[in-house]
Motif scaffolding. Structure first.
Motif, PDB file in Angstrom:
ATOM      1  N   ILE A  51       0.860  -1.184   0.000  1.00  0.00           N
ATOM      2  CA  ILE A  51       0.000   0.000   0.000  1.00  0.00           C
ATOM      3  C   ILE A  51       0.894   1.230   0.000  1.00  0.00           C
ATOM      4  CG2 ILE A  51      -0.214  -0.068   2.535  1.00  0.00           C
ATOM      5  CD1 ILE A  51      -3.099   1.013   2.133  1.00  0.00           C
ATOM      6  N   THR A  52       0.564   2.167  -0.872  1.00  0.00           N
ATOM      7  CA  THR A  52       1.344   3.394  -0.949  1.00  0.00           C
ATOM      8  C   THR A  52       0.879   4.384   0.113  1.00  0.00           C
ATOM      9  OG1 THR A  52      -0.141   4.579  -2.451  1.00  0.00           O
ATOM     10  CG2 THR A  52       1.444   3.049  -3.444  1.00  0.00           C
ATOM     11  N   SER A  53       1.660   5.433   0.295  1.00  0.00           N
ATOM     12  CA  SER A  53       1.286   6.469   1.247  1.00  0.00           C
ATOM     13  C   SER A  53       0.000   7.183   0.817  1.00  0.00           C
ATOM     14  CB  SER A  53       2.423   7.474   1.429  1.00  0.00           C
ATOM     15  OG  SER A  53       2.978   7.873   0.189  1.00  0.00           O
ATOM     16  N   ALA A  54      -0.351   7.064  -0.466  1.00  0.00           N
ATOM     17  CA  ALA A  54      -1.601   7.641  -0.965  1.00  0.00           C
ATOM     18  C   ALA A  54      -2.764   6.669  -0.871  1.00  0.00           C
ATOM     19  CB  ALA A  54      -1.423   8.092  -2.413  1.00  0.00           C
ATOM     20  N   GLY A  55      -2.474   5.416  -0.499  1.00  0.00           N
ATOM     21  CA  GLY A  55      -3.548   4.457  -0.285  1.00  0.00           C
ATOM     22  C   GLY A  55      -3.798   3.464  -1.403  1.00  0.00           C
ATOM     23  N   SER A  56      -3.000   3.492  -2.456  1.00  0.00           N
ATOM     24  CA  SER A  56      -3.163   2.511  -3.531  1.00  0.00           C
ATOM     25  C   SER A  56      -2.631   1.161  -3.076  1.00  0.00           C
ATOM     26  CB  SER A  56      -2.414   2.981  -4.774  1.00  0.00           C
ATOM     27  OG  SER A  56      -2.974   4.183  -5.265  1.00  0.00           O
ATOM     28  N   THR A  57      -3.359   0.117  -3.408  1.00  0.00           N
ATOM     29  CA  THR A  57      -3.001  -1.228  -2.947  1.00  0.00           C
ATOM     30  C   THR A  57      -2.678  -2.167  -4.099  1.00  0.00           C
ATOM     31  OG1 THR A  57      -5.323  -1.893  -2.914  1.00  0.00           O
ATOM     32  CG2 THR A  57      -4.415  -1.011  -0.879  1.00  0.00           C
ATOM     33  N   ASN A  58      -1.931  -3.203  -3.761  1.00  0.00           N
ATOM     34  CA  ASN A  58      -1.568  -4.233  -4.708  1.00  0.00           C
ATOM     35  C   ASN A  58      -1.509  -5.551  -3.954  1.00  0.00           C
ATOM     36  OD1 ASN A  58      -0.725  -5.271  -7.229  1.00  0.00           O
ATOM     37  ND2 ASN A  58       1.408  -5.198  -6.593  1.00  0.00           N
ATOM     38  N   ASP A  72      -2.643   3.216   8.777  1.00  0.00           N
ATOM     39  CA  ASP A  72      -3.031   4.377   9.562  1.00  0.00           C
ATOM     40  C   ASP A  72      -1.814   5.297   9.560  1.00  0.00           C
ATOM     41  OD1 ASP A  72      -3.568   6.273  11.547  1.00  0.00           O
ATOM     42  OD2 ASP A  72      -4.635   4.855  12.793  1.00  0.00           O
ATOM     43  N   ASN A  73      -1.846   6.313   8.718  1.00  0.00           N
ATOM     44  CA  ASN A  73      -0.676   7.174   8.583  1.00  0.00           C
ATOM     45  C   ASN A  73      -0.382   7.952   9.868  1.00  0.00           C
ATOM     46  OD1 ASN A  73      -0.123   6.414   5.932  1.00  0.00           O
ATOM     47  ND2 ASN A  73      -1.479   7.971   5.083  1.00  0.00           N
ATOM     48  N   ALA A  74      -1.403   8.255  10.638  1.00  0.00           N
ATOM     49  CA  ALA A  74      -1.190   8.986  11.893  1.00  0.00           C
ATOM     50  C   ALA A  74      -0.388   8.145  12.885  1.00  0.00           C
ATOM     51  CB  ALA A  74      -2.516   9.397  12.495  1.00  0.00           C
TER      52      ALA A  74
END
Length: 121
Positions: A51-58, A72-74
């Motif tokens: 998962i990227t920092s922007a939320g895209s998943t693979n 959870d970026n926080a």
């Protein structure tokens, strides 16, 4: 430097669920990809989900529809929800982070120590 600490592994029966967590600390780069890899005895380490920092998943084809990665970026934490587990999911699961500075400079590839997941048939 980046430190990654996994938790949540264990022994479950086939069909059951587990949730893995990976907490990152240290220099968390503004652009990063966090992911889970796994390595079974005698086999290579393979990507499970990212998962990227922007939320895209693979996802790896073998886990699509059963596993879900989130972050959870926080809290600088990434999760792997694993449902409908199969014996072939048995492996050591490693957390991974690849990071880039905001100017695009690659800052490295980091690994946790791993957590064992065992699925009994």
């Amino acid at each position: 430097q980046v430190q990654l600490v996994e938790s949540g592994g264990g022994l479950v029966q086939a069909g059951q669920s587990l949730r893995l967590s990976c907490a990152a600390s240290g220099s968390i780069f503004s652009i990063n990809v966090m992911g889970w890899y796994r390595q079974a005895p005698g086999k290579q380490r393979d990507m499970v989900a990212s998962i990227t920092s922007a939320g895209s998943t693979n996802y790896a084809d073998s886990v699509k529809g059963r596993f879900t990665i989130s972050r959870d970026n926080a809290k600088n934490t990434v999760y792997l929800q694993m449902n409908s587990l199969k014996p072939e999911d048995t492996a050591v699961y490693y957390c991974n982070l690849r990071g880039w500075r905001s100017d695009g400079v690659y800052m490295g590839n980091y690994w946790g120590r791993g957590t064992q997941v065992t699925v009994a048939s």
